[in-house]
Scaffold this motif. Sequence first.
Motif, PDB file in Angstrom:
ATOM      1  N   ALA A 104       5.340  13.601  -1.311  1.00  0.00           N
ATOM      2  CA  ALA A 104       6.072  12.550  -0.694  1.00  0.00           C
ATOM      3  C   ALA A 104       5.091  11.268  -0.820  1.00  0.00           C
ATOM      4  O   ALA A 104       4.043  11.342  -1.049  1.00  0.00           O
ATOM      5  CB  ALA A 104       5.910  12.902   1.003  1.00  0.00           C
ATOM      6  N   LEU A 105       5.926  10.136  -0.811  1.00  0.00           N
ATOM      7  CA  LEU A 105       5.432   9.185  -1.171  1.00  0.00           C
ATOM      8  C   LEU A 105       5.650   7.961   0.178  1.00  0.00           C
ATOM      9  O   LEU A 105       6.849   7.752   0.349  1.00  0.00           O
ATOM     10  CB  LEU A 105       6.086   8.144  -2.422  1.00  0.00           C
ATOM     11  N   LEU A 106       4.810   7.664   0.809  1.00  0.00           N
ATOM     12  CA  LEU A 106       4.848   6.679   1.926  1.00  0.00           C
ATOM     13  C   LEU A 106       4.423   5.254   1.424  1.00  0.00           C
ATOM     14  O   LEU A 106       3.654   4.925   0.737  1.00  0.00           O
ATOM     15  CB  LEU A 106       4.071   7.019   3.141  1.00  0.00           C
ATOM     16  N   GLN A 107       5.195   3.972   2.028  1.00  0.00           N
ATOM     17  CA  GLN A 107       4.827   2.829   1.490  1.00  0.00           C
ATOM     18  C   GLN A 107       4.622   1.954   2.814  1.00  0.00           C
ATOM     19  O   GLN A 107       5.407   2.162   3.839  1.00  0.00           O
ATOM     20  CB  GLN A 107       6.016   2.185   1.025  1.00  0.00           C
ATOM     21  N   TRP A 108       3.715   1.062   2.664  1.00  0.00           N
ATOM     22  CA  TRP A 108       3.556  -0.160   3.529  1.00  0.00           C
ATOM     23  C   TRP A 108       3.604  -1.387   2.865  1.00  0.00           C
ATOM     24  O   TRP A 108       2.958  -1.880   2.199  1.00  0.00           O
ATOM     25  CB  TRP A 108       2.458  -0.086   4.344  1.00  0.00           C
ATOM     26  N   PRO A 109       4.856  -2.125   2.979  1.00  0.00           N
ATOM     27  CA  PRO A 109       5.101  -3.453   2.440  1.00  0.00           C
ATOM     28  C   PRO A 109       4.227  -4.336   2.757  1.00  0.00           C
ATOM     29  O   PRO A 109       3.648  -5.295   1.862  1.00  0.00           O
ATOM     30  CB  PRO A 109       6.378  -3.926   2.812  1.00  0.00           C
ATOM     31  N   ARG A 131       0.830  -1.261  -0.026  1.00  0.00           N
ATOM     32  CA  ARG A 131       0.120   0.022   0.403  1.00  0.00           C
ATOM     33  C   ARG A 131       0.838   1.188   0.007  1.00  0.00           C
ATOM     34  O   ARG A 131       1.885   1.198   0.843  1.00  0.00           O
ATOM     35  CB  ARG A 131      -0.650  -0.093   1.193  1.00  0.00           C
ATOM     36  N   GLU A 132       0.618   2.210  -0.720  1.00  0.00           N
ATOM     37  CA  GLU A 132       1.279   3.498  -0.604  1.00  0.00           C
ATOM     38  C   GLU A 132       0.219   4.805  -0.680  1.00  0.00           C
ATOM     39  O   GLU A 132      -0.702   4.724  -1.318  1.00  0.00           O
ATOM     40  CB  GLU A 132       1.934   3.732  -2.064  1.00  0.00           C
ATOM     41  N   LEU A 133       0.811   5.816  -0.052  1.00  0.00           N
ATOM     42  CA  LEU A 133       0.186   7.134   0.130  1.00  0.00           C
ATOM     43  C   LEU A 133       1.123   8.105  -0.604  1.00  0.00           C
ATOM     44  O   LEU A 133       2.224   8.242  -0.503  1.00  0.00           O
ATOM     45  CB  LEU A 133      -0.134   7.542   1.400  1.00  0.00           C
ATOM     46  N   LEU A 134       0.464   8.728  -1.940  1.00  0.00           N
ATOM     47  CA  LEU A 134       1.028   9.957  -2.471  1.00  0.00           C
ATOM     48  C   LEU A 134       0.493  11.197  -1.914  1.00  0.00           C
ATOM     49  O   LEU A 134      -0.542  11.271  -2.138  1.00  0.00           O
ATOM     50  CB  LEU A 134       0.942   9.650  -3.921  1.00  0.00           C
ATOM     51  N   LEU A 135       1.496  11.730  -1.064  1.00  0.00           N
ATOM     52  CA  LEU A 135       0.860  12.964  -0.417  1.00  0.00           C
ATOM     53  C   LEU A 135       1.276  14.194  -1.218  1.00  0.00           C
ATOM     54  O   LEU A 135       2.359  14.448  -1.587  1.00  0.00           O
ATOM     55  CB  LEU A 135       1.646  13.169   0.952  1.00  0.00           C
ATOM     56  N   LEU A 136       0.307  14.897  -1.649  1.00  0.00           N
ATOM     57  CA  LEU A 136       0.350  16.217  -2.553  1.00  0.00           C
ATOM     58  C   LEU A 136       0.035  17.457  -1.869  1.00  0.00           C
ATOM     59  O   LEU A 136      -1.268  17.269  -1.693  1.00  0.00           O
ATOM     60  CB  LEU A 136      -0.100  15.782  -3.964  1.00  0.00           C
ATOM     61  N   ARG A 137       0.876  18.355  -1.777  1.00  0.00           N
ATOM     62  CA  ARG A 137       0.294  19.578  -1.266  1.00  0.00           C
ATOM     63  C   ARG A 137      -0.401  20.475  -2.446  1.00  0.00           C
ATOM     64  O   ARG A 137       0.327  20.373  -3.537  1.00  0.00           O
ATOM     65  CB  ARG A 137       1.453  20.372  -0.806  1.00  0.00           C
ATOM     66  N   HIS A 138      -1.279  20.944  -2.321  1.00  0.00           N
ATOM     67  CA  HIS A 138      -1.904  22.068  -3.240  1.00  0.00           C
ATOM     68  C   HIS A 138      -0.925  22.671  -4.088  1.00  0.00           C
ATOM     69  O   HIS A 138       0.057  23.146  -3.317  1.00  0.00           O
ATOM     70  CB  HIS A 138      -3.030  22.701  -2.654  1.00  0.00           C
ATOM     71  N   GLY A 139      -1.164  23.330  -5.169  1.00  0.00           N
ATOM     72  CA  GLY A 139      -0.486  24.404  -5.974  1.00  0.00           C
ATOM     73  C   GLY A 139      -0.534  25.782  -5.335  1.00  0.00           C
ATOM     74  O   GLY A 139      -1.052  25.827  -4.514  1.00  0.00           O
ATOM     75  N   ILE A 140       0.064  26.613  -6.006  1.00  0.00           N
ATOM     76  CA  ILE A 140       0.356  28.060  -5.476  1.00  0.00           C
ATOM     77  C   ILE A 140      -0.836  28.621  -5.522  1.00  0.00           C
ATOM     78  O   ILE A 140      -1.678  28.508  -6.577  1.00  0.00           O
ATOM     79  CB  ILE A 140       1.291  28.680  -6.349  1.00  0.00           C
ATOM     80  N   ALA A 141      -1.482  29.391  -4.757  1.00  0.00           N
ATOM     81  CA  ALA A 141      -2.973  29.737  -4.651  1.00  0.00           C
ATOM     82  C   ALA A 141      -2.699  31.380  -4.114  1.00  0.00           C
ATOM     83  O   ALA A 141      -1.796  31.848  -3.875  1.00  0.00           O
ATOM     84  CB  ALA A 141      -3.475  29.278  -3.350  1.00  0.00           C
TER      85      ALA A 141
END
Length: 185
Positions: free
Chosen positions: A146-151, A5-15
């Motif tokens: 950021a990409l987080l993983q759970w093998p 399982r993976e989470l791709l955390l993405l911060r919003h763009g320039i606002a």
Amino acid sequence: MTRKRELLLLRHGIAEEGGPDLDDAQRSLTDEGRVRSQLLLQRLVELDLACDLVLSSPLVRARQTAELAVAAGLAQELELAAALAPLADPLPLLERWLGPLSPRSGWRRLALVGHEPDLSTLAALLIGVPMGQAPEALQLKKAGVALLQWPQPPQGALPGSARLALLLPPRVLLGRRSPNAPSGG
């Protein structure tokens, strides 16, 4: 066989800048923020970081970034999640998705679009940084990833159960070039 399982955390763009005449929840991406986000999201697709689903904060700038992610082909679907709004607690949301009664079985990678310092703090907690140090442990720039993983599926509490696979500022993903800069060498 259990799936990674993976989470791709993405911060919003320039606002847009906040101010007394603009409700924080209604701040939109700027033109530059939209263009940079589109380029960055295309790069994520090229890097084979496509996701099964995008979960986004309901605030306008995050929702717009998530909509651009779907348009770029990073994921096919978008769901808004109040747990990703500023100062909300996303851990119950993640426990549900990562647990045995996930809303969707068989998913491999979810994208979460949100805000700072919430996403960085979440990432730090998930990789085991103590709460008191989490806000300073890492930082996602606007449109950073950021990409987080759970093998293996996490057993027990989520904090400390993930590993950090990637932490990329937009300048790395975009090759340090501004979308408005002339090309050439």
